[in-house]
Write an enzyme that holds these catalytic residues in place. Structure first.
Site, PDB file in Angstrom:
ATOM      1  N   LEU A   1     -26.666  20.850 -16.610  1.00 64.42           N
ATOM      2  CA  LEU A   1     -28.379  20.521 -17.061  1.00 64.42           C
ATOM      3  C   LEU A   1     -27.237  18.842 -17.642  1.00 64.42           C
ATOM      4  O   LEU A   1     -27.327  18.948 -19.056  1.00 64.42           O
ATOM      5  CB  LEU A   1     -28.665  20.754 -17.877  1.00 64.42           C
ATOM      6  CG  LEU A   1     -30.201  20.186 -18.144  1.00 64.42           C
ATOM      7  CD1 LEU A   1     -30.852  20.192 -17.182  1.00 64.42           C
ATOM      8  CD2 LEU A   1     -31.059  21.102 -19.447  1.00 64.42           C
ATOM      9  N   GLY A   2     -26.632  18.148 -16.660  1.00 59.79           N
ATOM     10  CA  GLY A   2     -26.302  16.919 -17.433  1.00 59.79           C
ATOM     11  C   GLY A   2     -26.654  15.723 -16.885  1.00 59.79           C
ATOM     12  O   GLY A   2     -28.509  16.525 -16.705  1.00 59.79           O
ATOM     13  N   SER A   3     -26.504  14.773 -16.853  1.00 60.79           N
ATOM     14  CA  SER A   3     -27.385  13.640 -16.644  1.00 60.79           C
ATOM     15  C   SER A   3     -28.076  13.778 -15.732  1.00 60.79           C
ATOM     16  O   SER A   3     -29.271  13.426 -15.411  1.00 60.79           O
ATOM     17  CB  SER A   3     -26.919  11.702 -16.688  1.00 60.79           C
ATOM     18  OG  SER A   3     -25.924  11.984 -16.021  1.00 60.79           O
ATOM     19  N   ILE A   4     -27.805  13.970 -14.410  1.00 63.26           N
ATOM     20  CA  ILE A   4     -28.697  14.233 -13.231  1.00 63.26           C
ATOM     21  C   ILE A   4     -29.850  15.837 -13.738  1.00 63.26           C
ATOM     22  O   ILE A   4     -31.242  15.235 -12.613  1.00 63.26           O
ATOM     23  CB  ILE A   4     -28.057  15.081 -11.725  1.00 63.26           C
ATOM     24  CG1 ILE A   4     -26.255  13.789 -11.872  1.00 63.26           C
ATOM     25  CG2 ILE A   4     -28.888  14.805 -10.935  1.00 63.26           C
ATOM     26  CD1 ILE A   4     -25.808  14.071 -10.771  1.00 63.26           C
ATOM     27  N   ALA A  23     -27.414  10.947  -0.988  1.00 66.63           N
ATOM     28  CA  ALA A  23     -28.477  11.095  -2.291  1.00 66.63           C
ATOM     29  C   ALA A  23     -28.314  10.678  -3.564  1.00 66.63           C
ATOM     30  O   ALA A  23     -29.310   9.873  -4.442  1.00 66.63           O
ATOM     31  CB  ALA A  23     -28.405  12.125  -3.117  1.00 66.63           C
ATOM     32  N   HIS A  68     -24.791  12.609   2.582  1.00 68.06           N
ATOM     33  CA  HIS A  68     -24.501  12.922   1.170  1.00 68.06           C
ATOM     34  C   HIS A  68     -24.984  11.360   1.006  1.00 68.06           C
ATOM     35  O   HIS A  68     -24.284  10.842   0.737  1.00 68.06           O
ATOM     36  CB  HIS A  68     -22.886  12.929   1.323  1.00 68.06           C
ATOM     37  CG  HIS A  68     -22.058  12.975   0.049  1.00 68.06           C
ATOM     38  ND1 HIS A  68     -20.950  13.646   0.005  1.00 68.06           N
ATOM     39  CD2 HIS A  68     -22.389  12.951  -0.997  1.00 68.06           C
ATOM     40  CE1 HIS A  68     -20.633  13.784  -1.402  1.00 68.06           C
ATOM     41  NE2 HIS A  68     -21.050  12.728  -2.217  1.00 68.06           N
ATOM     42  N   SER A  97     -22.818  25.883 -21.498  1.00 66.74           N
ATOM     43  CA  SER A  97     -23.208  26.849 -22.800  1.00 66.74           C
ATOM     44  C   SER A  97     -25.040  26.545 -23.209  1.00 66.74           C
ATOM     45  O   SER A  97     -25.395  25.523 -22.503  1.00 66.74           O
ATOM     46  CB  SER A  97     -22.664  25.759 -24.157  1.00 66.74           C
ATOM     47  OG  SER A  97     -22.144  24.786 -23.853  1.00 66.74           O
ATOM     48  N   SER A 153     -25.970  27.031 -17.747  1.00 72.14           N
ATOM     49  CA  SER A 153     -24.910  25.540 -17.928  1.00 72.14           C
ATOM     50  C   SER A 153     -23.878  26.147 -19.254  1.00 72.14           C
ATOM     51  O   SER A 153     -24.461  27.320 -18.908  1.00 72.14           O
ATOM     52  CB  SER A 153     -25.223  24.504 -18.969  1.00 72.14           C
ATOM     53  OG  SER A 153     -24.951  23.152 -19.301  1.00 72.14           O
ATOM     54  N   GLU A 158     -18.223  18.501   5.255  1.00 77.97           N
ATOM     55  CA  GLU A 158     -18.682  16.901   5.691  1.00 77.97           C
ATOM     56  C   GLU A 158     -17.630  15.801   6.682  1.00 77.97           C
ATOM     57  O   GLU A 158     -16.533  15.487   5.629  1.00 77.97           O
ATOM     58  CB  GLU A 158     -20.069  16.129   4.390  1.00 77.97           C
ATOM     59  CG  GLU A 158     -18.928  16.080   3.245  1.00 77.97           C
ATOM     60  CD  GLU A 158     -20.065  15.601   1.891  1.00 77.97           C
ATOM     61  OE1 GLU A 158     -20.790  16.389   1.975  1.00 77.97           O
ATOM     62  OE2 GLU A 158     -19.695  14.488   1.381  1.00 77.97           O
ATOM     63  N   ARG A 186     -21.767  19.616  -4.956  1.00 79.70           N
ATOM     64  CA  ARG A 186     -20.985  18.893  -4.001  1.00 79.70           C
ATOM     65  C   ARG A 186     -21.114  20.465  -2.807  1.00 79.70           C
ATOM     66  O   ARG A 186     -21.288  21.559  -3.469  1.00 79.70           O
ATOM     67  CB  ARG A 186     -19.780  19.623  -4.976  1.00 79.70           C
ATOM     68  CG  ARG A 186     -19.261  17.976  -5.766  1.00 79.70           C
ATOM     69  CD  ARG A 186     -18.807  16.828  -3.960  1.00 79.70           C
ATOM     70  NE  ARG A 186     -18.507  15.694  -4.828  1.00 79.70           N
ATOM     71  CZ  ARG A 186     -18.717  15.153  -5.260  1.00 79.70           C
ATOM     72  NH1 ARG A 186     -20.765  15.098  -5.204  1.00 79.70           N
ATOM     73  NH2 ARG A 186     -19.109  13.491  -5.829  1.00 79.70           N
TER      74      ARG A 186
END
Lengths: 375, 375
Positions: free
Chosen positions: A171-174, A300, A298, A195, A193, A280, A251
């Site tokens: 759950l980062g920025s993306i 996105a 690739h 944490s 995540s 890929e 990835r």
């Protein structure tokens, strides 16, 4: 400011300050120098010189005030130490784990990145792929384009997105942007995540298998690290179950591709939307004929609009620096943990955008598990 | 309660109350009687009887307490007047313009519809098609599946959804759901509707051409009426411009298809996502080879989940009625304008779902411009 005669790519003899490029960012390679053109600075291209890098750097040591790099171009402590007037490193990537930030901090060198320019495109793609797999958009489109609608009747109904339990791995920025979008479709969000994030209202599962058990769809948004390599294997896919959908815009090697292919062939999961693959641009041939698999090459991560935004951000950072104005997208180095250069390769706090989609797959590809990754 | 012997489809002789079906809803035809099965009522199928309808109705006049219908099955004042014990009409559609609501109101007969069950699926499809066209999802998927990624390199970048000006034509329940979703993608929403909606924060344009001038994408969510037939023609498409995208999940004839095809071929607009067509299931052959066109076979409206929700809602309404409980999805007839039966065909206050996707295209198709429409 004289430049040594042995530099074949001798820049114009003017008074504009120099920005060093060790290895060209993908956008630079594809669109040329003018992509990042500015009347306020000029580029010094180490990669066009026949000199060994160290000799090139020694020759131009007094000239270089800034560096432009990308996720695939490391800026090491050794390089930094050769440049006494270096004041700024700008990377075209969101992540900075290819830059020795400890050395930058020690020297008071500013670092600027792409900010979160690419997060929204990535999140849009994740939602687009999920909608496509559930509602059979590409498959139905193919059906209509083959002229089968009028001859064979209706296409099977798809599945509803609303009400689905969606698990976000990383759950980062993306991941956060994905969650924001899926809330508008009335999905229930949970996540895995490193944490639990105290300010986040979504259900946290410390274990990906447990997350998969509770989800209808898994969206992979985490970094590729030693820990996440093949994180999604047989156990997670079995936990996701036959009605489950998996989306990967992070990835390829985060998923054990052989296991995924088998699960898809045997319909042990409902379907997959894949932007990335283990080898890929080679894609498992078994996936080519499957209607429950939607694939993108690739891409996105980026659109023409975000690439233009990147251009403005990169140029704007340099222009601000040379005008003594505040940077547009400074990276707060004081917030970084004190890690060695080696360990910084594994820092997941920021998102590194692999610019492979712009034509550098063979250069960038698998330059290291901790490099070119999304967290 | 005896049933006339001449009824070939004589129902079981039990004490369960009767629900009349004049014309089977699509789900009924496809999945059979058991789809709407309940231990609390039984069906009386006029469509299986050899008798003329009026004679059938006269025969069973004392038995019928409720009617099940769909968007393609009119419930006229004449029918209602023949049924003295009629207390409820349930339609599988969201709209009710095929039911004579004036007569129902006069007689105190309740009406229940599908509520907004299908709005979210429709809205999801609209967003899915928009994402697909902008980000080239289907086209890139085809590229990868044809093995071209590894042999021919990267696929052209798509366009960003975030920040786009999206114009919604018809801000009913579907249009509102589309807007809610696109806000989460940071789109700017504007709309055209019969009148400005005071409680809506989006910019209102009373004219579709003006809306198109100010938009990057147009999403057609309005009803098909005399007024909206070919509403989207050359003028609107030209106003939308070469970077514009059009999405139609409403009805094919709202767009002048010949003009649209020419615009797409000449790239006078960027692309189109089309779930509906003027002569479906026939699709203009010119569109089949265009990468900037994504098509679905009129299935935006429904998923397996919403069909199940419909089943529960229909059965639940009848069971509530026969148990003297409140209906699940009553239509407030007192709010309806006092319109003649003829004019009610044009009422756009509610959404009528064409169940054509379930296999009844040839029955339902173009049964009337004001029928089977989305508003």
């Amino acid at each position: 400011m004289a430049v040594a005669a042995e530099n074949q790519s001798q820049p114009p003899q003017n008074d504009l300050p120099y920005v060093l490029i060790l290895k060209p960012p993908a956008a630079f390679s594809i669109f040329g120098d003018h992509f990042f053109h500015s009347p306020k600075f000029q580029f010094l291209k180490a990669f066009e010189s026949p000199l060994p890098l160290s000799q090139f750097l020694l020759t131009h040591a007094q000239s270089v005030q800034a560096i432009l790099t990308s996720a695939s171009g490391s800026v090491t402590a050794d390089t930094i130490r050769l440049l006494p007037h270096l004041g700024l490193v700008v990377t075209t990537s969101q992540g900075i784990n290819h830059i020795d930030c400890s050395e930058c901090r020690r020297r008071g060198i500013a670092v600027a990145g792409a900010g979160t320019i690419f997060s929204t495109d990535c999140a849009d793609s994740a939602v687009g792929l999920l909608l496509d797999v559930l509602r059979k958009v590409s498959a139905a489109n193919r059906y209509v384009k083959q002229g089968l609608w009028s001859s064979q009747g209706n296409y099977p109904l798809g599945n509803k997105l609303g009400g689905k339990q969606v698990g976000i791995v990383g759950l980062g920025s993306i991941g956060t942007e994905v969650a924001k979008r899926l809330e508008a479709f009335s999905c229930s969000i949970s996540y895995n995540s490193r944490s639990k994030k105290p300010s986040v209202p979504y259900t946290f599962y410390p274990n990906v298998v447990e997350l998969a058990v509770h989800c209808d769809a898994l969206i992979i948004c985490c970094a590729l690290t030693d820990e996440t390599h093949h994180l999604i294997g047989k156990e997670v896919l079995s936990a996701l179950g036959k009605d489950g959908v998996i989306i990967n815009i992070a990835r390829g090697p985060i998923i054990d591709e052989k296991e995924l292919v088998q699960c898809l062939i045997k319909r042990e999961i409902r379907g997959a939307g894949l932007d990335v693959f283990e080898h890929e641009p080679d894609v498992p041939v078994e996936l080519l004929a499957l209607d429950n698999v939607v694939m993108s090459p690739h891409n996105a991560v980026c659109t023409t609009e975000s690439l233009e935004e990147l251009r403005k951000t990169v140029v704007g950072n340099f222009e601000a620096f040379f005008s003594n104005e505040p940077l547009l997208t400074p990276v707060p180095l004081d917030d970084l943990p004190h890690l060695s250069a080696r360990k910084q390769q594994k820092v997941q706090c920021f998102i590194t955008i692999n610019m492979a989609f712009l034509g550098l797959q063979k250069v960038d590809r698998f330059s290291g598990k901790g490099n070119g990754s999304i967290s």
